[in-house]
Design a protein around this motif. Structure first.
Motif: not given
Ligand SMILES: [Zn+2]
Length: 269
Positions: A69-76, A127-129, A146-148
């Protein structure tokens, strides 16, 4: 969030789509998806390669696809280890530039991602990223947000503006209300406290907060949620509701301004 760590994986069926919801790290969820027709397996985000790998092994599943969903390390953070171990193909947002480890396919708004016999539509929700995306399985009425969006909350605006995020949330609001939404963090109890601080007398919210308290006391997840629940109770989806505008002293203000004010209050809560 010690309680969350003790939760076991939960499994939901949406027609041919099985979703295993796996608590990871402090308060993340990873989602293992299986298309029962073809046996194809995917994960939405990779907070923890070891936990995801163990859950796949337990079920005798491989891993064909990673959907980020996005690049943040707790997602990738688990992308490369899971790709090396299972040979998974990684699909991630084009808008995150080169920050998705191991990405094989970059997708943009409106793209379709085939998953066995099923199909996910990509929605860009910056927005979040700046490149955040959501995967919408419209036929199954399921969205991975994701984190939206969180239950009773939304992602912090690290890389986007309130106007961008309000537009992004508009894409989620346009889904059928019965859509089941899987968000990536168990933040609901804290979000409920904030939402009640804005609207202590909003009856649907009071009911929802009591239910959340009961679930958390039992160590149960509050995710997934339905869009219709969120439309009634999530202040970040109700910036155009005159009742919410009035409760923050912005009667008659533009929804973007109400949204920006609510987001700022939450950051300071
Ligand atoms: Zn995030």
């Amino acid at each position: 969030m010690a309680v969350l760590r003790q939760q076991s994986a939960m499994e939901n069926r949406h027609g041919p789509l099985t979703v295993v919801q796996l608590p990871c790290l402090q308060d993340n969820y990873a989602f293992l998806l299986k298309d029962e027709g073809s046996g194809t397996v995917a994960t939405v985000d990779t907070p923890d390669a070891d936990a995801i790998g163990a859950a796949l092994n337990e079920r005798g599943w491989g891993l064909d696809l990673i959907l980020n969903t996005h690049w943040h390390p707790d997602h990738t953070g688990g992308n490369e280890a899971l790709k090396a171990r299972f040979g998974a193909h990684i699909v991630g947002p084009a808008g995150e530039d080169d920050r998705i480890p191991g990405r094989d396919r970059a997708v943009v708004d409106g793209d379709q991602v085939a998953f066995g016999g099923l199909n996910a539509q990509v929605l860009e929700t910056p927005g979040h990223t700046k490149g955040h995306i959501v995967f919408h399985f419209a036929d199954q009425k399921v969205g991975f947000v994701g984190d939206t969006l969180f239950s009773l909350g939304c992602g912090r605006l690290f890389e986007g503006t309130p106007a961008q995020m309000w537009t992004s949330l508009g894409k989620l609001r346009a889904m059928p209300p019965e859509t089941v939404l899987y968000c990536a963090h168990e933040y609901t109890a804290a979000n409920a406290k904030f939402a009640l601080s804005l609207e202590p007398d909003h009856a649907p919210l009071k009911e929802r907060a009591a239910e959340i308290e009961r679930l958390r006391a039992e160590g149960q997840p509050t995710v997934p949620m339905t869009l219709s629940q969120e439309l009634q109770t999530n202040p970040f989806l109700r910036a155009d509701d005159p009742a919410l505008a009035a409760s923050v002293g912005l009667r008659g203000a533009a929804p973007t301004d109400v949204f920006a004010d609510v987001r700022r209050r939450k950051d300071e809560f």
